[in-house]
Design a protein around this motif. Structure first.
Motif, PDB file in Angstrom:
ATOM      1  N   LEU A  70     -46.298  17.548 -20.342  1.00 43.53           N
ATOM      2  CA  LEU A  70     -45.538  16.336 -20.741  1.00 43.53           C
ATOM      3  C   LEU A  70     -46.875  15.396 -20.914  1.00 43.53           C
ATOM      4  CD1 LEU A  70     -42.701  15.998 -18.013  1.00 43.53           C
ATOM      5  CD2 LEU A  70     -42.354  16.093 -20.451  1.00 43.53           C
ATOM      6  N   ARG A  71     -47.931  15.313 -20.161  1.00 43.19           N
ATOM      7  CA  ARG A  71     -49.021  14.385 -20.208  1.00 43.19           C
ATOM      8  C   ARG A  71     -49.630  14.746 -21.662  1.00 43.19           C
ATOM      9  NH1 ARG A  71     -53.217  14.147 -16.868  1.00 43.19           N
ATOM     10  NH2 ARG A  71     -53.588  12.120 -17.225  1.00 43.19           N
ATOM     11  N   ALA A  72     -49.717  16.058 -21.919  1.00 40.88           N
ATOM     12  CA  ALA A  72     -50.507  16.429 -23.165  1.00 40.88           C
ATOM     13  C   ALA A  72     -49.532  15.897 -24.401  1.00 40.88           C
ATOM     14  CB  ALA A  72     -50.533  18.016 -23.224  1.00 40.88           C
ATOM     15  N   ALA A  73     -48.342  15.741 -24.360  1.00 43.41           N
ATOM     16  CA  ALA A  73     -47.496  15.432 -25.207  1.00 43.41           C
ATOM     17  C   ALA A  73     -47.560  14.049 -25.493  1.00 43.41           C
ATOM     18  CB  ALA A  73     -45.948  15.729 -25.161  1.00 43.41           C
ATOM     19  N   GLY A  74     -48.451  13.108 -24.493  1.00 48.88           N
ATOM     20  CA  GLY A  74     -48.602  11.503 -24.454  1.00 48.88           C
ATOM     21  C   GLY A  74     -47.305  10.904 -23.877  1.00 48.88           C
ATOM     22  N   LYS A  75     -46.533  11.656 -22.975  1.00 44.50           N
ATOM     23  CA  LYS A  75     -45.520  10.979 -22.347  1.00 44.50           C
ATOM     24  C   LYS A  75     -45.887  10.395 -21.231  1.00 44.50           C
ATOM     25  CE  LYS A  75     -42.489  13.161 -24.981  1.00 44.50           C
ATOM     26  NZ  LYS A  75     -42.081  12.698 -26.208  1.00 44.50           N
ATOM     27  N   ARG A  76     -45.375   9.147 -21.038  1.00 46.73           N
ATOM     28  CA  ARG A  76     -45.427   8.482 -19.624  1.00 46.73           C
ATOM     29  C   ARG A  76     -44.807   9.267 -18.496  1.00 46.73           C
ATOM     30  NH1 ARG A  76     -42.637   3.908 -17.020  1.00 46.73           N
ATOM     31  NH2 ARG A  76     -44.040   2.982 -15.623  1.00 46.73           N
ATOM     32  N   VAL A  77     -45.401   9.958 -17.551  1.00 49.51           N
ATOM     33  CA  VAL A  77     -44.716  10.280 -16.372  1.00 49.51           C
ATOM     34  C   VAL A  77     -44.467   9.650 -15.129  1.00 49.51           C
ATOM     35  CG1 VAL A  77     -44.649  12.819 -15.138  1.00 49.51           C
ATOM     36  CG2 VAL A  77     -45.377  12.660 -17.638  1.00 49.51           C
ATOM     37  N   VAL A  78     -43.545   9.540 -14.422  1.00 46.59           N
ATOM     38  CA  VAL A  78     -43.408   8.718 -13.373  1.00 46.59           C
ATOM     39  C   VAL A  78     -42.891   9.860 -12.209  1.00 46.59           C
ATOM     40  CG1 VAL A  78     -43.093   6.724 -14.055  1.00 46.59           C
ATOM     41  CG2 VAL A  78     -41.224   7.667 -13.654  1.00 46.59           C
ATOM     42  N   LEU A  79     -43.411   9.849 -11.112  1.00 48.66           N
ATOM     43  CA  LEU A  79     -42.905  10.691  -9.893  1.00 48.66           C
ATOM     44  C   LEU A  79     -42.332  10.107  -8.965  1.00 48.66           C
ATOM     45  CD1 LEU A  79     -46.150  13.023 -10.003  1.00 48.66           C
ATOM     46  CD2 LEU A  79     -43.679  13.341 -11.164  1.00 48.66           C
ATOM     47  N   PRO A  80     -41.865  10.710  -8.006  1.00 45.38           N
ATOM     48  CA  PRO A  80     -41.217   9.876  -6.674  1.00 45.38           C
ATOM     49  C   PRO A  80     -42.180   9.873  -5.614  1.00 45.38           C
ATOM     50  CG  PRO A  80     -40.487  12.201  -6.890  1.00 45.38           C
ATOM     51  CD  PRO A  80     -41.286  11.839  -8.188  1.00 45.38           C
ATOM     52  N   VAL A  81     -41.854   8.746  -4.959  1.00 40.82           N
ATOM     53  CA  VAL A  81     -42.641   8.532  -3.767  1.00 40.82           C
ATOM     54  C   VAL A  81     -41.761   8.248  -2.525  1.00 40.82           C
ATOM     55  CG1 VAL A  81     -44.150   6.932  -2.387  1.00 40.82           C
ATOM     56  CG2 VAL A  81     -44.631   7.166  -4.598  1.00 40.82           C
ATOM     57  N   LEU A  82     -41.625   9.178  -1.448  1.00 40.40           N
ATOM     58  CA  LEU A  82     -40.562   9.079  -0.407  1.00 40.40           C
ATOM     59  C   LEU A  82     -40.742   7.891   0.260  1.00 40.40           C
ATOM     60  CD1 LEU A  82     -37.937  10.547   0.538  1.00 40.40           C
ATOM     61  CD2 LEU A  82     -39.626  11.957   2.003  1.00 40.40           C
ATOM     62  N   LEU A  83     -39.596   7.108   0.416  1.00 37.74           N
ATOM     63  CA  LEU A  83     -39.589   5.925   1.360  1.00 37.74           C
ATOM     64  C   LEU A  83     -39.254   6.507   2.869  1.00 37.74           C
ATOM     65  CD1 LEU A  83     -38.299   3.316  -1.029  1.00 37.74           C
ATOM     66  CD2 LEU A  83     -40.804   3.622  -0.549  1.00 37.74           C
ATOM     67  N   PRO A  84     -39.702   5.462   3.737  1.00 32.12           N
ATOM     68  CA  PRO A  84     -39.279   5.884   5.274  1.00 32.12           C
ATOM     69  C   PRO A  84     -37.743   6.043   5.340  1.00 32.12           C
ATOM     70  CG  PRO A  84     -40.935   4.058   5.180  1.00 32.12           C
ATOM     71  CD  PRO A  84     -40.602   4.045   3.649  1.00 32.12           C
ATOM     72  N   ASP A  85     -36.916   5.274   4.665  1.00 34.96           N
ATOM     73  CA  ASP A  85     -35.450   5.438   4.698  1.00 34.96           C
ATOM     74  C   ASP A  85     -35.060   6.553   3.688  1.00 34.96           C
ATOM     75  OD1 ASP A  85     -35.946   4.454   2.212  1.00 34.96           O
ATOM     76  OD2 ASP A  85     -34.286   2.618   2.466  1.00 34.96           O
ATOM     77  N   GLY A  86     -35.752   7.290   3.244  1.00 35.99           N
ATOM     78  CA  GLY A  86     -35.125   8.562   2.444  1.00 35.99           C
ATOM     79  C   GLY A  86     -34.909   8.229   0.950  1.00 35.99           C
ATOM     80  N   ASP A  87     -35.147   6.770   0.553  1.00 35.24           N
ATOM     81  CA  ASP A  87     -34.877   6.387  -0.655  1.00 35.24           C
ATOM     82  C   ASP A  87     -36.261   6.833  -1.601  1.00 35.24           C
ATOM     83  OD1 ASP A  87     -33.714   5.478  -3.032  1.00 35.24           O
ATOM     84  OD2 ASP A  87     -33.489   3.591  -2.243  1.00 35.24           O
ATOM     85  N   LEU A  88     -36.291   6.854  -3.071  1.00 37.46           N
ATOM     86  CA  LEU A  88     -37.332   7.067  -3.647  1.00 37.46           C
ATOM     87  C   LEU A  88     -37.919   5.687  -4.645  1.00 37.46           C
ATOM     88  CD1 LEU A  88     -36.040  10.342  -5.255  1.00 37.46           C
ATOM     89  CD2 LEU A  88     -37.435  10.127  -3.237  1.00 37.46           C
TER      90      LEU A  88
END
Length: 195
Positions: A70-88
């Motif tokens: 994905l990065r090599a194809a020039g995409k912006r990639v976003v990844l999750p960060v787990l919050l204390p309440d279980g949300d992302l």
């Protein structure tokens, strides 16, 4: 906020996790490359400017080759960060060196947090799971994090769960909070689900 788990869901989840634990590493690596090739060739991903993805753990279909592609194809990639309440929450992915260890054995991006709602701006959303039914009902690990995230994604967005072949088309017990996905990607290819 963890949801109360039905005995049926717990049984299916346990069976699938056990099978994943027995999968040979050589197969996991080959499957990761196959899934990446299918998704990188999919029109919905090729057209996407921003792709929400995740870093695989614990026998999940590997996402390393996919993230690199994905990065090599020039995409912006976003990844999750787990919050204390279980949300992302979400943050941009800047390569493997930008990942930090987090709770539950997860790896998370070190960058600026974009907010839980930011997943709704992704053109394609790739999520983990343990199985998916033919109607798009996805079985996750039981925390409800991705059901909450998928609830923020506009209808019509390409939402795809990454699985092994035998986990696609499995009967999944439904609960009211469950969110469906539109597609499943496995080493055999990408399947459109009846949503």
């Amino acid at each position: 906020m963890r949801h109360m788990q039905s005995p049926a869901k717990l049984a299916v989840r346990d069976r699938l996790l056990t099978a994943r634990g027995r999968r040979p590493l050589v197969d996991v690596v080959a499957d990761a490359h196959a899934i990446a090739a299918h998704l990188l060739g999919a029109p919905e991903v090729r057209r996407a400017a921003t792709v929400a993805a995740y870093v695989s753990i614990d026998g999940e279909p590997g996402t390393g080759p996919l993230l690199d592609g994905l990065r090599a194809a020039g995409k912006r990639v976003v990844l999750p960060v787990l919050l204390p309440d279980g949300d992302l929450d979400w943050a941009a992915y800047d390569g493997p060196d930008s990942l930090l260890p987090a709770r539950f054995g997860l790896l998370e991006p070190a960058g600026r947090r974009l907010g839980p709602e930011s997943v709704g701006t992704a053109d394609a959303v790739l999520v983990p799971g343990l199985a998916v039914a033919a109607d798009g009902l996805r079985l996750g690990r039981g925390g409800g994090s991705y059901d909450r995230a998928l609830g923020r994604v506009p209808v019509g967005t390409f939402t795809c769960v990454l699985l092994y072949d035998e986990e696609v088309g499995v009967a999944v017990p439904a609960e009211p909070h469950d969110r469906r996905v539109t597609h499943a990607a496995s080493p055999a290819g990408i399947v459109r689900l009846r949503g």
